[in-house]
Design a protein around this motif. Structure first.
Motif, PDB file in Angstrom:
ATOM      1  N   ASN A  36       0.830  -1.221   0.000  1.00 15.09           N
ATOM      2  CA  ASN A  36       0.000   0.000   0.000  1.00 15.09           C
ATOM      3  C   ASN A  36       0.858   1.263   0.000  1.00 15.09           C
ATOM      4  N   TYR A  37       2.023   1.177   0.612  1.00 18.55           N
ATOM      5  CA  TYR A  37       2.945   2.323   0.661  1.00 18.55           C
ATOM      6  C   TYR A  37       3.968   2.283  -0.480  1.00 18.55           C
ATOM      7  N   ASN A  38       3.812   1.323  -1.400  1.00 18.22           N
ATOM      8  CA  ASN A  38       4.727   1.179  -2.536  1.00 18.22           C
ATOM      9  C   ASN A  38       6.188   1.084  -2.102  1.00 18.22           C
ATOM     10  N   VAL A  39       6.434   0.298  -1.065  1.00 16.70           N
ATOM     11  CA  VAL A  39       7.796   0.084  -0.590  1.00 16.70           C
ATOM     12  C   VAL A  39       8.459  -0.939  -1.501  1.00 16.70           C
ATOM     13  N   MET A  40       9.509  -0.506  -2.189  1.00 19.70           N
ATOM     14  CA  MET A  40      10.208  -1.368  -3.145  1.00 19.70           C
ATOM     15  C   MET A  40      11.553  -1.861  -2.615  1.00 19.70           C
ATOM     16  N   ALA A  41      12.056  -1.223  -1.559  1.00 17.51           N
ATOM     17  CA  ALA A  41      13.350  -1.593  -0.986  1.00 17.51           C
ATOM     18  C   ALA A  41      13.317  -1.291   0.506  1.00 17.51           C
ATOM     19  N   VAL A  42      14.162  -1.985   1.253  1.00 19.23           N
ATOM     20  CA  VAL A  42      14.266  -1.715   2.689  1.00 19.23           C
ATOM     21  C   VAL A  42      15.704  -1.366   3.015  1.00 19.23           C
ATOM     22  N   THR A  49      13.015   1.574   4.144  1.00 20.15           N
ATOM     23  CA  THR A  49      12.315   2.748   3.634  1.00 20.15           C
ATOM     24  C   THR A  49      11.660   3.416   4.825  1.00 20.15           C
ATOM     25  N   ILE A  50      11.840   4.719   4.924  1.00 22.11           N
ATOM     26  CA  ILE A  50      11.235   5.488   6.012  1.00 22.11           C
ATOM     27  C   ILE A  50      10.265   6.480   5.394  1.00 22.11           C
ATOM     28  N   VAL A  51       9.031   6.441   5.870  1.00 25.55           N
ATOM     29  CA  VAL A  51       7.991   7.354   5.400  1.00 25.55           C
ATOM     30  C   VAL A  51       7.577   8.224   6.575  1.00 25.55           C
ATOM     31  N   ILE A  52       7.579   9.533   6.360  1.00 25.81           N
ATOM     32  CA  ILE A  52       7.124  10.475   7.384  1.00 25.81           C
ATOM     33  C   ILE A  52       5.810  11.075   6.907  1.00 25.81           C
ATOM     34  N   GLU A  53       4.795  10.993   7.768  1.00 22.59           N
ATOM     35  CA  GLU A  53       3.466  11.511   7.448  1.00 22.59           C
ATOM     36  C   GLU A  53       3.051  12.569   8.461  1.00 22.59           C
ATOM     37  N   LYS A  54       2.188  13.459   8.009  1.00 21.36           N
ATOM     38  CA  LYS A  54       1.575  14.446   8.904  1.00 21.36           C
ATOM     39  C   LYS A  54       0.150  14.639   8.423  1.00 21.36           C
ATOM     40  N   ASP A  55      -0.799  14.526   9.323  1.00 20.58           N
ATOM     41  CA  ASP A  55      -2.223  14.692   9.005  1.00 20.58           C
ATOM     42  C   ASP A  55      -2.658  13.803   7.843  1.00 20.58           C
ATOM     43  N   GLY A  56      -2.160  12.553   7.831  1.00 14.24           N
ATOM     44  CA  GLY A  56      -2.577  11.584   6.830  1.00 14.24           C
ATOM     45  C   GLY A  56      -1.922  11.729   5.463  1.00 14.24           C
ATOM     46  N   GLU A  57      -1.030  12.681   5.313  1.00 18.07           N
ATOM     47  CA  GLU A  57      -0.350  12.903   4.033  1.00 18.07           C
ATOM     48  C   GLU A  57       1.136  12.574   4.166  1.00 18.07           C
ATOM     49  N   GLU A  58       1.673  11.915   3.139  1.00 19.34           N
ATOM     50  CA  GLU A  58       3.113  11.656   3.125  1.00 19.34           C
ATOM     51  C   GLU A  58       3.858  12.964   2.898  1.00 19.34           C
ATOM     52  N   VAL A  59       4.799  13.258   3.793  1.00 12.76           N
ATOM     53  CA  VAL A  59       5.582  14.488   3.725  1.00 12.76           C
ATOM     54  C   VAL A  59       6.961  14.219   3.132  1.00 12.76           C
ATOM     55  N   LYS A  60       7.554  13.081   3.516  1.00 13.36           N
ATOM     56  CA  LYS A  60       8.920  12.774   3.076  1.00 13.36           C
ATOM     57  C   LYS A  60       9.108  11.267   3.061  1.00 13.36           C
ATOM     58  N   ARG A  61       9.955  10.810   2.126  1.00 15.69           N
ATOM     59  CA  ARG A  61      10.266   9.386   2.020  1.00 15.69           C
ATOM     60  C   ARG A  61      11.773   9.240   1.816  1.00 15.69           C
ATOM     61  N   PHE A  62      12.349   8.305   2.540  1.00 13.87           N
ATOM     62  CA  PHE A  62      13.772   8.002   2.419  1.00 13.87           C
ATOM     63  C   PHE A  62      13.921   6.515   2.123  1.00 13.87           C
ATOM     64  N   THR A  63      14.817   6.186   1.213  1.00 10.95           N
ATOM     65  CA  THR A  63      15.150   4.785   0.953  1.00 10.95           C
ATOM     66  C   THR A  63      16.625   4.607   1.256  1.00 10.95           C
ATOM     67  N   GLY A  64      16.934   3.542   1.987  1.00  9.18           N
ATOM     68  CA  GLY A  64      18.312   3.296   2.384  1.00  9.18           C
ATOM     69  C   GLY A  64      18.570   3.833   3.775  1.00  9.18           C
ATOM     70  N   LEU A  65      19.725   3.507   4.293  1.00  7.40           N
ATOM     71  CA  LEU A  65      20.124   3.904   5.645  1.00  7.40           C
ATOM     72  C   LEU A  65      20.204   5.426   5.757  1.00  7.40           C
ATOM     73  N   LYS A  66      19.548   5.982   6.757  1.00  2.85           N
ATOM     74  CA  LYS A  66      19.571   7.436   6.985  1.00  2.85           C
ATOM     75  C   LYS A  66      20.026   7.717   8.409  1.00  2.85           C
ATOM     76  N   GLN A  67      20.854   8.735   8.541  1.00  2.00           N
ATOM     77  CA  GLN A  67      21.375   9.111   9.854  1.00  2.00           C
ATOM     78  C   GLN A  67      20.330   9.900  10.641  1.00  2.00           C
ATOM     79  N   ALA A  68      20.517   9.942  11.945  1.00  2.00           N
ATOM     80  CA  ALA A  68      19.565  10.598  12.847  1.00  2.00           C
ATOM     81  C   ALA A  68      19.405  12.074  12.532  1.00  2.00           C
ATOM     82  N   ASP A  69      20.492  12.767  12.163  1.00  2.00           N
ATOM     83  CA  ASP A  69      20.377  14.205  11.923  1.00  2.00           C
ATOM     84  C   ASP A  69      19.499  14.504  10.713  1.00  2.00           C
TER      85      ASP A  69
END
Length: 89
Positions: free
Chosen positions: A51-57, A59-79
């Protein structure tokens, strides 16, 4: 307005996912109740991953008020992740 949601799509067999986990755990500690952080195992939650169209792991999806705001694929640092979450708080 609701709080931001961070969905961490990962798998137990995924090396980068294993490196992402302590970063996600640190974010949970940092943001506490301000951000809803959920870990989603793609093998156990295949339909949700589709449902989220995740093609690789990872994957981090950030949502706000039911809408996707940002998507990252691959390892991402805390900052990088914190910068996006801070924009939504």
């Amino acid at each position: 307005m609701g709080k931001p949601i961070l969905l961490d799509f990962s798998a137990t067999w995924c090396g980068p996912c294993k490196m992402q986990k302590p970063i996600i755990d640190d974010l949970k500690e940092k943001y506490g109740d301000q951000v809803d952080i959920k870990e989603v195992d793609v093998d156990e939650n295949g339909e949700m991953a589709r449902n989220y169209n995740v093609m690789a792991v990872p994957t981090i999806v950030i949502e706000k008020d039911g809408e996707e705001v940002k998507r990252f694929t691959g390892l991402k640092q805390a900052d990088v992740l914190s910068a996006e979450l801070d924009k939504l708080l």
